[in-house]
Design a protein around this motif. Structure first.
Motif, mmCIF file in Angstrom:
data_model
loop_
_atom_site.group_PDB
_atom_site.id
_atom_site.type_symbol
_atom_site.label_atom_id
_atom_site.label_comp_id
_atom_site.label_asym_id
_atom_site.label_seq_id
_atom_site.Cartn_x
_atom_site.Cartn_y
_atom_site.Cartn_z
ATOM 1 N N SER A 124 18.090 102.138 71.599
ATOM 2 C CA SER A 124 16.748 101.561 71.531
ATOM 3 C C SER A 124 16.810 100.040 71.354
ATOM 4 O O SER A 124 16.028 99.303 71.951
ATOM 5 C CB SER A 124 15.951 102.193 70.390
ATOM 6 O OG SER A 124 16.586 101.965 69.139
ATOM 7 N N HIS A 125 17.774 99.565 70.538
ATOM 8 C CA HIS A 125 17.913 98.121 70.320
ATOM 9 C C HIS A 125 18.327 97.423 71.615
ATOM 10 O O HIS A 125 17.810 96.336 71.947
ATOM 11 C CB HIS A 125 18.952 97.870 69.232
ATOM 12 C CG HIS A 125 18.983 96.458 68.748
ATOM 13 N ND1 HIS A 125 20.020 95.936 68.015
ATOM 14 C CD2 HIS A 125 18.104 95.436 68.906
ATOM 15 C CE1 HIS A 125 19.778 94.667 67.752
ATOM 16 N NE2 HIS A 125 18.634 94.346 68.282
ATOM 17 N N GLN A 128 15.320 97.163 73.818
ATOM 18 C CA GLN A 128 14.394 96.146 73.323
ATOM 19 C C GLN A 128 14.876 94.756 73.712
ATOM 20 O O GLN A 128 14.091 93.908 74.152
ATOM 21 C CB GLN A 128 14.263 96.244 71.806
ATOM 22 C CG GLN A 128 13.477 97.448 71.321
ATOM 23 C CD GLN A 128 13.602 97.639 69.827
ATOM 24 O OE1 GLN A 128 14.249 96.857 69.130
ATOM 25 N NE2 GLN A 128 12.989 98.697 69.315
ATOM 26 N N SER A 132 12.580 92.594 76.391
ATOM 27 C CA SER A 132 11.893 91.403 75.892
ATOM 28 C C SER A 132 12.369 90.139 76.618
ATOM 29 O O SER A 132 11.567 89.279 76.977
ATOM 30 C CB SER A 132 12.093 91.251 74.383
ATOM 31 O OG SER A 132 13.453 91.008 74.068
ATOM 32 N N THR A 170 7.064 89.786 68.651
ATOM 33 C CA THR A 170 7.877 89.811 69.871
ATOM 34 C C THR A 170 8.355 88.414 70.229
ATOM 35 O O THR A 170 9.511 88.215 70.619
ATOM 36 C CB THR A 170 7.068 90.404 71.033
ATOM 37 O OG1 THR A 170 6.616 91.711 70.673
ATOM 38 C CG2 THR A 170 7.922 90.494 72.296
ATOM 39 N N LYS A 282 17.710 103.762 65.681
ATOM 40 C CA LYS A 282 17.345 102.341 65.644
ATOM 41 C C LYS A 282 18.314 101.544 64.779
ATOM 42 O O LYS A 282 18.699 100.417 65.121
ATOM 43 C CB LYS A 282 15.920 102.198 65.113
ATOM 44 C CG LYS A 282 15.409 100.762 65.075
ATOM 45 C CD LYS A 282 13.973 100.717 64.596
ATOM 46 C CE LYS A 282 13.467 99.280 64.565
ATOM 47 N NZ LYS A 282 12.058 99.215 64.092
#
Length: 436
Positions: A124-125, A128, A132, A170, A282
């Protein structure tokens, strides 16, 4: 006196065919080398200090006889000035190589960082990070050489479309990730000087100052505790794997992606546990979930499809990331219509605080509210059930166990509440009894 070579004409040079080394005259040490293959090249033999050098001057006929003699004269002139032509050429090649390395683009540097650091991230990291940067950084600076990126470029991308104010969490993550990539580039010699994405002493003075309200984390919309049992009863009436996945996720208190990726090999029916590997968590740490009676019954009623996935979608692949959110949206619409038909306010399955429809992730908040308000389980047991870090680094070092049996009692209470609308009493052993 050394023998002076006869000066050959251009035609004589062209007529040479046999492999060997031929002096062509005109400049001491200038020779034509013919390889067994017939290829011809120029070579200058010259003494540089105490070292003898053989310096290539190019191939014939690409380099003509006249050009070879001119190049040889210039090379010998450098030697008289104390310059080693071989070392000079090596330095020029290195400068060119360094210059090419410095032209590394931000996107290329980002991919290098992902290749180096990505394996240490949880799934998941890693997603992300990539999402992003691809959405918010690459469109602005992706094609720029890293040594040309300046503070104003970072400032512009953070302020574009009010990104810094409207999506501050974010935006801060993106800034931090850009800084990380540029630090890597500096360490590798691809750029020099201060990092333009640095916050302190840099961007902090350029970006708008935000209030605590602006920077407060945006919470996932969640159902109030008392609506959970009716929602679960409604959900149990729904067919399909996405519905069962959402039900299982709520009963276990895990994150949506963790439930979507559940494998049968991770389930131990005898022990009543589900062990999620570190790569899917996570925090990057393995997590054991204590399965309640309701969660085990749900799993026991599922068909064992070919493959490892507990909740397979089409073509036995993982169900879509938005599939469970879609179910909640459909349930909300139907319930709101029923309420309106009954003359009630059509609230459906909304979070009254956020004013928006509940989300799959928001049920973790519902579970947290239930555990904190309707049971007397200690906070660290609740937080461990949610796979949150408990205490500081020192406390974590001593907390070797995962309190599985205490968490099992909590998850049984939650499962009973989800099914019947009432909580099982928390079993808390007094400290004196533990010590005695």
């Amino acid at each position: 006196m050394p023998k002076i070579a006869k000066e050959l004409s251009a035609k004589a040079v062209r007529d040479l065919k046999s492999p060997g080394m031929y002096s062509v005259g005109g400049v001491p040490g200038l020779k034509l080398q013919i390889a067994p293959s017939g290829a011809k090249s120029w070579l200058l033999r010259v003494k540089v200090g105490d070292r003898r050098r053989e310096i290539g001057l190019g191939g014939f006929p690409g380099v003509t006889l006249a050009e070879a003699r001119e190049e040889a004269r210039e090379t010998r002139a450098k030697v008289r000035q104390g310059i080693d032509p071989v070392e000079e050429r090596r330095a020029i090649r290195q400068r060119l190589k360094d210059e090419q390395a410095r032209r590394l683009t931000f996107e290329q540097a980002f991919e290098r960082v992902m290749a180096n650091d990505g394996p240490s991230f949880s799934e998941s990291h890693r997603k992300q990070w990539r999402r992003s940067v691809e959405l918010h950084a690459l469109p602005h600076i992706g094609s720029m050489p890293v040594d040309e990126i300046q503070m104003r470029h970072i400032e512009e991308l953070l302020l574009a479309d009010d990104f810094w104010r409207e999506h501050n969490k974010t935006a801060r993550d993106v800034r931090n990730r850009i800084e990380r990539v540029l630090d890597w580039a500096t360490a590798g010699g691809h750029r020099e000087g201060d990092n333009p994405a640095r916050l302190r002493g840099g961007l902090k003075e350029r970006l708008p100052k935000l209030s605590k309200l602006d920077t407060a984390p945006k919470h996932y919309a969640a159902l109030p505790i008392d609506l959970v049992p009716s929602f679960m009863a409604d959900l149990r009436e729904r067919g399909g794997m996405p519905a069962r996945c959402l039900e299982f996720q709520i009963l276990t208190g895990v994150r949506p992606n963790e439930a979507r990726g559940a494998l049968w090999s991770e389930i131990d029916f005898k022990a009543g546990t589900w062990t999620i590997p570190a790569g899917r968590m996570k925090a990057g740490r393995e997590h054991r979930v204590a399965l309640s009676k309701e969660a085990l019954a749900l799993l026991g009623g599922l068909p064992r499809e070919p493959g490892e996935l507990v909740f397979p979608g089409n073509s036995r692949r993982m169900i879509g990331i938005n599939s469970t959110r879609t179910i909640i949206g459909r349930m909300h619409t139907e319930r709101a219509k029923e309420q309106e038909a009954a003359g009630e306010e059509p609230t459906g399955y909304k979070d009254p605080k956020a004013g928006t429809i509940a989300t799959p992730h928001g049920f973790r908040s519902s579970f947290r509210d239930f555990a904190g308000e309707r049971t007397s389980y200690p906070v660290h047991v609740i937080e461990m059930a949610l796979a949150h870090s408990v205490g500081d680094a020192t406390q974590a070092a001593y907390a070797r166990g995962d309190l599985l049996e205490k968490r099992r009692q909590l998850m049984d209470a939650w499962g009973k509440f989800c099914k019947e609308g009432e909580a099982a009493p928390a079993v808390v052993t007094p400290i004196r009894a533990q010590e005695g």
